[in-house]
Design a protein around this motif. Structure first.
Motif, PDB file in Angstrom:
ATOM      1  N   THR A   1      33.022  72.178   6.752  1.00 35.82           N
ATOM      2  CA  THR A   1      33.896  72.643   7.826  1.00 35.82           C
ATOM      3  C   THR A   1      33.482  74.022   8.323  1.00 35.82           C
ATOM      4  O   THR A   1      33.372  74.259   9.538  1.00 35.82           O
ATOM      5  CB  THR A   1      35.365  72.694   7.343  1.00 35.82           C
ATOM      6  OG1 THR A   1      35.789  71.380   6.998  1.00 35.82           O
ATOM      7  CG2 THR A   1      36.275  73.242   8.427  1.00 35.82           C
ATOM      8  N   MET A   2      33.256  74.939   7.403  1.00 39.23           N
ATOM      9  CA  MET A   2      32.869  76.302   7.779  1.00 39.23           C
ATOM     10  C   MET A   2      31.504  76.319   8.474  1.00 39.23           C
ATOM     11  O   MET A   2      31.273  77.132   9.370  1.00 39.23           O
ATOM     12  CB  MET A   2      32.857  77.208   6.554  1.00 39.23           C
ATOM     13  CG  MET A   2      34.214  77.380   5.883  1.00 39.23           C
ATOM     14  SD  MET A   2      35.542  77.815   7.036  1.00 39.23           S
ATOM     15  CE  MET A   2      34.974  79.405   7.641  1.00 39.23           C
TER      16      MET A   2
ATOM     17  N   TYR B   1      32.218  75.294  11.969  1.00 43.69           N
ATOM     18  CA  TYR B   1      32.904  76.374  12.683  1.00 43.69           C
ATOM     19  C   TYR B   1      31.916  77.437  13.173  1.00 43.69           C
ATOM     20  O   TYR B   1      32.142  78.080  14.208  1.00 43.69           O
ATOM     21  CB  TYR B   1      33.949  77.033  11.787  1.00 43.69           C
ATOM     22  CG  TYR B   1      35.285  76.318  11.774  1.00 43.69           C
ATOM     23  CD1 TYR B   1      35.779  75.689  12.921  1.00 43.69           C
ATOM     24  CD2 TYR B   1      36.063  76.281  10.625  1.00 43.69           C
ATOM     25  CE1 TYR B   1      36.988  75.036  12.910  1.00 43.69           C
ATOM     26  CE2 TYR B   1      37.294  75.634  10.608  1.00 43.69           C
ATOM     27  CZ  TYR B   1      37.753  75.013  11.757  1.00 43.69           C
ATOM     28  OH  TYR B   1      38.961  74.371  11.743  1.00 43.69           O
TER      29      TYR B   1
ATOM     30  N   ILE C   1      35.695  78.921  18.313  1.00 45.10           N
ATOM     31  CA  ILE C   1      37.090  78.690  17.961  1.00 45.10           C
ATOM     32  C   ILE C   1      37.902  79.927  18.315  1.00 45.10           C
ATOM     33  O   ILE C   1      37.648  81.020  17.814  1.00 45.10           O
ATOM     34  CB  ILE C   1      37.246  78.386  16.458  1.00 45.10           C
ATOM     35  CG1 ILE C   1      36.357  77.196  16.062  1.00 45.10           C
ATOM     36  CG2 ILE C   1      38.703  78.107  16.114  1.00 45.10           C
ATOM     37  CD1 ILE C   1      36.765  75.894  16.691  1.00 45.10           C
TER      38      ILE C   1
ATOM     39  N   SER D   1      41.907  74.407  21.573  1.00 47.67           N
ATOM     40  CA  SER D   1      41.572  74.901  20.232  1.00 47.67           C
ATOM     41  C   SER D   1      42.024  73.921  19.159  1.00 47.67           C
ATOM     42  O   SER D   1      41.326  73.690  18.167  1.00 47.67           O
ATOM     43  CB  SER D   1      42.224  76.267  19.995  1.00 47.67           C
ATOM     44  OG  SER D   1      41.649  77.244  20.834  1.00 47.67           O
TER      45      SER D   1
ATOM     46  N   VAL E   1      39.621  72.142  16.360  1.00 46.78           N
ATOM     47  CA  VAL E   1      39.926  72.201  14.929  1.00 46.78           C
ATOM     48  C   VAL E   1      40.038  70.790  14.355  1.00 46.78           C
ATOM     49  O   VAL E   1      39.509  70.495  13.270  1.00 46.78           O
ATOM     50  CB  VAL E   1      41.233  72.989  14.682  1.00 46.78           C
ATOM     51  CG1 VAL E   1      41.680  72.840  13.225  1.00 46.78           C
ATOM     52  CG2 VAL E   1      41.038  74.460  15.015  1.00 46.78           C
TER      53      VAL E   1
ATOM     54  N   VAL F   1      36.493  69.224  14.148  1.00 52.36           N
ATOM     55  CA  VAL F   1      35.666  69.871  13.127  1.00 52.36           C
ATOM     56  C   VAL F   1      36.103  69.477  11.718  1.00 52.36           C
ATOM     57  O   VAL F   1      35.287  69.038  10.891  1.00 52.36           O
ATOM     58  CB  VAL F   1      35.700  71.403  13.291  1.00 52.36           C
ATOM     59  CG1 VAL F   1      35.114  72.096  12.057  1.00 52.36           C
ATOM     60  CG2 VAL F   1      34.937  71.819  14.538  1.00 52.36           C
ATOM     61  N   GLU F   2      37.378  69.636  11.426  1.00 57.22           N
ATOM     62  CA  GLU F   2      37.845  69.397  10.063  1.00 57.22           C
ATOM     63  C   GLU F   2      37.798  67.923   9.691  1.00 57.22           C
ATOM     64  O   GLU F   2      37.426  67.579   8.556  1.00 57.22           O
ATOM     65  CB  GLU F   2      39.256  69.968   9.887  1.00 57.22           C
ATOM     66  CG  GLU F   2      39.295  71.490  10.017  1.00 57.22           C
ATOM     67  CD  GLU F   2      40.628  72.094   9.602  1.00 57.22           C
ATOM     68  OE1 GLU F   2      41.530  71.335   9.191  1.00 57.22           O
ATOM     69  OE2 GLU F   2      40.762  73.334   9.687  1.00 57.22           O
TER      70      GLU F   2
END
Length: 359
Positions: free
Chosen positions: A167-168, A171, A176, A184, A188, A191-192
């Protein structure tokens, strides 16, 4: 007069609930039977509305012990011996009760005895209680009993942390903003959920799993790990009060979303073959559920402009209801899969037989 009114009220509620339950079971089954390999016109009687009927029943210690002696060469049943009866998990409620009592005792230490040493325990137990209890529920539901406690805990810890790392990484590639606008929230969500999806695929392929219940369990393990570590991190950012809200919200977030995705991955791959990149885009049984999960995550995070707490709570309630409905669809499809693989004839209740004959 009052007794008569109460009796009429109870009868009315019972009538309404019976109708809702029957329609719910039918709707759930109508969707699930189109996900399997059986004839779509072949009905199945599962009654998921009774799934938690064993929670308040008395069980022996031996019954609890047998739940954990699974997943080894000597304790994994053959396909013929796998139970195709409706699943009725119960032990997860005991796990939740123990964790909830532990949380309450830690609160006493903090607020009555003013012991700050209880804070790390509050953060850990508060983050763990709901996700881990849900994970145990999915562990009980895995009727194939081919995943051991060690595999489950390894997936929970390593998979949860790995999904956060992925995830990071994502990001770092995407812009973001700190606002919670629809754009946004969508980023999120993508991505997650994509990060968790990648990790779930890795574990399903490495364990060589082929059953819907297996995918749901592996997804739940990774989602629960993600939820626990994320909630713990939010406390350091927003304060201890965060744990009181996120602990209860966990009933309808990462663990549930990842469990849905795990089942969808099994539905989307060729049996006895790994899930490949091509399956990601060409299998509707997978990507439809994947897109729905992203939509649920986006809707959960979206702060609708010019609205208050009531709307936010309504959003969460809608999310939880839809998420659990999809979970029940996966369970229904999983039971159908067992019957299909065993070559059993699906049992139809007498009432439904009469209805079918009339048609």
């Amino acid at each position: 007069m009052k007794n008569r009114t109460r009796r009429l009220g109870r009868n009315f509620f019972s009538l309404v609930w019976t109708g809702v339950r029957r329609n719910y079971d039918n709707l759930d089954d109508n969707i699930a039977k189109r996900l399997g390999e059986t004839d779509a016109d072949n009905p199945v009687e599962i009654h998921l509305s009774r799934m938690f009927s064993e929670v308040f029943q008395r069980h022996t210690k031996d019954q609890a012990d047998r739940l954990f002696i699974v997943g080894t060469r000597t304790t994994t049943p053959s396909l013929k011996k796998v139970s195709s009866r409706p699943v009725k998990p119960w032990f997860f409620s005991r796990i939740f009760l123990v964790l909830a009592m532990s949380f309450a005792m830690l609160m006493l230490l903090l607020y009555i005895f003013k012991s700050n040493k209880a804070i790390p325990g509050l953060i850990f137990i508060g983050s763990l209680a709901v996700p881990f209890s849900l994970l145990m529920m999915f562990f009980e539901i895995n009727v194939y009993q081919n995943i051991s406690v060690l595999q489950m805990l390894t997936t929970f810890l390593m998979g949860g942390i790995l999904s956060l790392l992925v995830t990071m990484t994502f990001y770092m590639m995407l812009p973001i903003r700190t606002s919670v606008s629809i754009e946004s929230a969508l980023i999120v969500g993508v991505v997650e959920e994509l990060a968790k999806c990648v990790v779930i695929i890795i574990f399903i392929n490495s364990y060589k799993l082929n059953y819907i219940f297996n995918g749901v369990l592996i997804g739940a393990a990774i989602g629960a790990g993600f939820s626990v570590f994320e909630s713990s991190g939010y406390v350091s950012e927003y304060g201890l009060a965060t744990i009181f809200t996120r602990s209860f919200q966990a009933i309808g977030t990462h663990t549930i979303w990842a469990a849905i995705m795990g089942g969808a991955i099994i539905l989307g791959k060729t049996r006895k073959k790994p899930f490949v990149l091509k399956d990601f885009f060409t299998r509707p049984k997978f990507y439809v559920f994947f897109l729905i999960v992203i939509a649920l995550h986006t809707f959960w995070d979206w702060d609708i402009p010019n609205t208050g707490l009531e709307v936010s709570l309504l959003q969460e309630a809608i999310d939880v209801v839809i998420g659990w409905f999809l979970i029940f669809i996966m369970i229904d499809a999983g039971l159908r899969e067992v019957k299909t693989l065993q070559g059993q004839q699906i049992i139809i209740h007498r009432k439904k037989k009469k209805e079918i004959k009339k048609r």
